[in-house]
Write an enzyme that holds these catalytic residues in place. Structure first.
Site, short mmCIF file in Angstrom:
data_model
loop_
_atom_site.label_atom_id
_atom_site.label_comp_id
_atom_site.label_asym_id
_atom_site.label_seq_id
_atom_site.Cartn_x
_atom_site.Cartn_y
_atom_site.Cartn_z
N ASP A 13 0.81 -1.22 0.00
CA ASP A 13 0.00 0.00 0.00
C ASP A 13 0.84 1.27 0.00
O ASP A 13 0.47 2.29 0.60
CB ASP A 13 -0.97 0.02 1.21
N LYS A 16 1.73 2.04 -5.21
CA LYS A 16 2.22 1.44 -6.47
C LYS A 16 1.27 1.75 -7.63
O LYS A 16 1.70 2.06 -8.74
CB LYS A 16 2.37 -0.08 -6.31
N HIS A 41 -4.94 -1.77 -5.67
CA HIS A 41 -4.14 -0.66 -6.19
C HIS A 41 -5.08 0.46 -6.64
O HIS A 41 -5.93 0.26 -7.50
CB HIS A 41 -3.27 -1.14 -7.37
N ARG A 145 2.06 -29.25 -6.86
CA ARG A 145 1.83 -29.83 -8.19
C ARG A 145 0.43 -30.43 -8.37
O ARG A 145 0.25 -31.40 -9.10
CB ARG A 145 2.93 -30.87 -8.51
N GLN A 226 1.92 -6.10 -3.16
CA GLN A 226 2.40 -6.20 -1.77
C GLN A 226 3.70 -5.41 -1.59
O GLN A 226 3.91 -4.45 -2.31
CB GLN A 226 2.58 -7.66 -1.33
N THR A 241 2.90 -12.76 2.84
CA THR A 241 2.02 -13.35 1.85
C THR A 241 2.73 -14.58 1.27
O THR A 241 3.81 -14.95 1.73
CB THR A 241 1.61 -12.32 0.77
N THR A 303 -9.86 -5.08 1.87
CA THR A 303 -10.70 -5.58 2.96
C THR A 303 -11.34 -4.47 3.78
O THR A 303 -12.17 -4.75 4.64
CB THR A 303 -9.86 -6.45 3.93
N ARG A 305 -10.02 -2.91 6.09
CA ARG A 305 -9.49 -2.87 7.46
C ARG A 305 -8.65 -1.61 7.67
O ARG A 305 -7.94 -1.18 6.76
CB ARG A 305 -8.57 -4.08 7.70
N LYS A 333 3.10 10.28 -0.41
CA LYS A 333 2.35 10.72 0.77
C LYS A 333 3.12 11.68 1.68
O LYS A 333 2.86 11.73 2.89
CB LYS A 333 1.85 9.50 1.55
N ASP A 335 2.76 14.71 1.69
CA ASP A 335 1.75 15.70 2.10
C ASP A 335 1.09 15.34 3.43
O ASP A 335 0.68 16.21 4.19
CB ASP A 335 0.69 15.86 1.01
N SER A 414 5.77 12.36 -4.28
CA SER A 414 4.34 12.47 -4.53
C SER A 414 3.68 13.22 -3.38
O SER A 414 3.94 12.94 -2.21
CB SER A 414 3.77 11.05 -4.66
N VAL A 415 2.85 14.21 -3.73
CA VAL A 415 2.25 15.08 -2.70
C VAL A 415 0.72 15.06 -2.72
O VAL A 415 0.08 15.95 -2.18
CB VAL A 415 2.79 16.53 -2.84
P1 GDP Z 1 -0.84 0.31 -3.59
O1 GDP Z 1 -1.44 -0.95 -3.07
O2 GDP Z 1 0.63 0.37 -3.35
O3 GDP Z 1 -1.20 0.61 -5.01
O4 GDP Z 1 -1.45 1.49 -2.70
P2 GDP Z 1 -3.01 1.67 -2.29
O5 GDP Z 1 -3.77 2.12 -3.47
O6 GDP Z 1 -3.48 0.47 -1.55
O7 GDP Z 1 -2.87 2.81 -1.19
C1 GDP Z 1 -2.29 4.04 -1.47
C2 GDP Z 1 -3.31 5.14 -1.19
O8 GDP Z 1 -2.65 6.39 -1.12
C3 GDP Z 1 -4.35 5.29 -2.29
O9 GDP Z 1 -5.55 5.70 -1.69
C4 GDP Z 1 -3.78 6.41 -3.16
O10 GDP Z 1 -4.80 7.10 -3.87
C5 GDP Z 1 -3.13 7.27 -2.12
N1 GDP Z 1 -1.96 8.05 -2.56
C6 GDP Z 1 -0.95 7.69 -3.41
N2 GDP Z 1 0.01 8.64 -3.43
C7 GDP Z 1 -0.39 9.61 -2.57
C8 GDP Z 1 0.20 10.84 -2.13
O11 GDP Z 1 1.30 11.23 -2.51
N3 GDP Z 1 -0.53 11.57 -1.21
C9 GDP Z 1 -1.72 11.16 -0.73
N4 GDP Z 1 -2.34 11.94 0.16
N5 GDP Z 1 -2.31 10.01 -1.12
C10 GDP Z 1 -1.64 9.24 -2.02
P1 IMO Z 2 -1.02 -4.23 -2.17
O1 IMO Z 2 -0.57 -4.78 -3.50
C1 IMO Z 2 -1.07 -4.71 2.18
C2 IMO Z 2 -1.16 -8.82 3.71
C3 IMO Z 2 -2.41 -9.25 4.46
C4 IMO Z 2 -1.79 -10.22 5.45
C5 IMO Z 2 -0.69 -10.89 4.64
C6 IMO Z 2 -1.08 -12.25 4.06
O2 IMO Z 2 -2.30 -3.49 -2.22
O3 IMO Z 2 0.10 -3.48 -1.53
P2 IMO Z 2 -2.67 -12.95 2.04
O4 IMO Z 2 -4.11 -12.73 1.81
O5 IMO Z 2 -1.78 -12.39 0.99
O6 IMO Z 2 -2.33 -14.39 2.34
O7 IMO Z 2 -2.35 -12.15 3.42
O8 IMO Z 2 -0.39 -10.01 3.59
N1 IMO Z 2 -1.39 -8.29 2.35
C7 IMO Z 2 -1.31 -6.98 2.03
N2 IMO Z 2 -1.11 -5.90 2.82
N3 IMO Z 2 -1.19 -4.56 0.84
C8 IMO Z 2 -1.36 -5.64 0.04
O9 IMO Z 2 -1.34 -5.55 -1.31
C9 IMO Z 2 -1.47 -6.92 0.64
N4 IMO Z 2 -1.66 -8.18 0.16
C10 IMO Z 2 -1.60 -8.99 1.21
O10 IMO Z 2 -3.04 -8.17 5.09
O11 IMO Z 2 -1.16 -9.50 6.48
MG MG Z 3 -2.96 -1.59 -1.79
#
Ligand code: GDP
Ligand code: IMO
Ligand code: MG
Length: 425
Positions: A13, A16, A41, A145, A226, A241, A303, A305, A333, A335, A414-415
């Site tokens: 998170d 990406k 994502h 397998r 991840q 994971t 999820t 969470r 982030k 900002d 990124s801001v």
């Molecule tokens: P990913 O799983 O790595 O693609 O990230 P997620 O989408 O799960 O979580 C990143 C969150 O941060 C998303 O809600 C994005 O829209 C947000 N985001 C990404 N870059 C920035 C930033 O520079 N500033 C802020 N405030 N939010 C951002």
């Molecule tokens: P993105 O690509 C954050 C975490 C789950 C749990 C562990 C194992 O959005 O960054 P799983 O269901 O993979 O067997 O769970 O991994 N997890 C993530 N946490 N971002 C993710 O993906 C995740 N994918 C799995 O919360 O702790």
């Molecule tokens: Mg994510």
């Protein structure tokens, strides 16, 4: 543009999705190579938000080809739901621009049941906090397998035989160990066959597609899911994971040689978050953590969470730079930290009375203490800044400190969540 791999350098998170979307502007192909719909994502374009779980984040750019590699585990039902959502948003997801490797393993209904039953049975302290999407059990069957591959959808007899063999074993676990109902072979078969006609047209040989792309002079972006500390080998095992999240897996997970991975960009959040269980040494369990979680919108895309919140951890980042062979970094982030008086950072660890620059091995992590330092905050809104020299000095100092400590150039800052909220250095 050269070929690019994008990976998360913390616990997921990091943002990406935003960077895949941003860089896809200059790229022809986007490939997912590991993980499944445990990923979430986020991409925001023109104020509209899209959450992608399986489909590569390049899909929102017209004309880009998106591929799902052999290293992914694909839930066929979820994939079709995601297709329908994208179709509803007017996105072209036709089989000539969204393709799946025939070798990709499928998450079957019994994988999801097993994932949840196991988690429910585990005692507190042992739970992984999985997403419940069947990721682990699917990878287990692959390595054991006995998995179902996407190509099996075109051979119903084989598919049914594989389901029957799997349920012979899994139904014993369901009924005898977990006290839940057995699954019927026909019901599982029918559920999967119902979506097969929507998936078969997308099947291809991803490795050959990529070779052809390069022969035509095209560029490719590999989209990691991840983050480094969720890697099955290198993460905080067992709270990880079930796939390798490191950049090297971009090659194995899509069927290309490692010499094709030119540039490896680590996505790094200005602080740390983690969803699910497991060690998190810089975690903050107070009102400041709660405030930053809310202002950063730190709630799981998959999820829902609340994400656990903590400070930047330099040893984690150094390890990530090494394991991924990062060529450069995107810091996201920044900002969110704007109104802090000062910004705490874990610079090192103390273990058995000695300081170390390394992230401690999971077995000794409970005995390790973060050694904290702090940088002055900048206390103003930076979300409108687009030029490096326009950032307040304290914000530049923070970025340069992280850059120096991890030994890797921070190319992007990124801001904000939108595509154009970006400073390119
Ligand atoms: P990913 O799983 O790595 O693609 O990230 P997620 O989408 O799960 O979580 C990143 C969150 O941060 C998303 O809600 C994005 O829209 C947000 N985001 C990404 N870059 C920035 C930033 O520079 N500033 C802020 N405030 N939010 C951002
Ligand atoms: P993105 O690509 C954050 C975490 C789950 C749990 C562990 C194992 O959005 O960054 P799983 O269901 O993979 O067997 O769970 O991994 N997890 C993530 N946490 N971002 C993710 O993906 C995740 N994918 C799995 O919360 O702790
Ligand atoms: Mg994510």
């Amino acid at each position: 543009m050269s070929n690019v791999v994008i990976v998360g350098v913390q616990w997921g998170d990091e943002g990406k999705g935003k960077f895949v979307d941003l860089l896809a502007q200059e790229i022809d192909y986007v490939v997912r190579f590991q993980g499944g719909n445990n990923a979430g994502h986020t991409v925001i374009v023109d104020g509209k938000k899209a959450a992608l779980h399986l489909v590569p984040s390049g899909i929102l750019h017209e004309g880009k080809i998106c591929l799902i590699g052999n290293g992914v585990v694909l839930d066929p039902v979820v994939f079709v739901e995601e297709l329908d959502t994208l179709i509803g948003q007017g996105v072209d997801v036709s089989p000539n621009r969204l393709k799946i490797s025939s070798k990709t393993h499928l998450i079957m209904p019994y994988h999801k049941v097993l994932d949840k039953a196991r988690e429910n049975k585990l005692e507190k302290g042992q739970k992984i906090g999985t997403t419940g999407r069947g990721i682990g059990p699917c990878y287990e069957d692959k390595v054991g397998r006995v998995g179902v591959r996407a190509s099996d959808l075109a051979d119903p007899d084989l598919l049914k035989a594989k389901i029957a063999a799997a349920l012979k074993e899994k139904n014993v676990l369901f009924t005898a160990l977990y006290g839940i109902d057995a699954l019927a072979v026909d019901a599982v078969f029918d559920e999967v066959m119902a979506v097969a006609p929507r998936i078969i047209p997308h099947l291809t040989d991803v490795s050959s597609e990529l070779e052809q792309a390069w022969n035509e002079g095209k560029s490719v972006l590999f989209e990691g899911a991840q983050g480094i500390h969720l890697d099955i080998d290198h993460g905080t095992y067992p709270f990880v994971t079930s796939s390798n999240t490191v950049s090297g897996n971009a090659a194995a997970g899509s069927g290309v040689g490692p010499n094709k991975l030119d540039r490896i960009i680590g996505i790094l959040k200005a602080y740390t978050t983690r969803v699910g269980e497991g060690p998190f040494p810089t975690e903050l369990n107070d009102a400041t953590g709660e405030l930053l979680r809310t202002s950063g919108g730190e709630f799981g895309v998959t999820t829902g969470r609340p994400r656990r919140f903590g400070w930047q951890d330099i040893p984690v980042l150094r390890e990530s730079a090494r394991l991924n062979g990062l060529t450069d970094v995107a810091l996201t982030k920044l900002d969110v930290l704007s109104y802090m008086d000062e910004i705490p950072i874990c610079a090192r660890y103390e273990l058995n009375g000695q300081e170390t620059d390394a992230f401690p091995f999971p077995a000794v992590l409970p005995d390790a203490k973060p050694v904290m330092t702090a940088m002055p905050g900048w206390k103003c809104d930076i979300s409108g800044v687009r030029k490096w020299e326009d950032l307040p000095e304290a914000a530049r100092n923070y970025v340069e400190y992280v850059e120096r400590e991890i030994g890797c150039h921070i190319t992007y800052v990124s801001v904000g969540p939108e595509r154009d909220s970006i400073i390119i250095r």
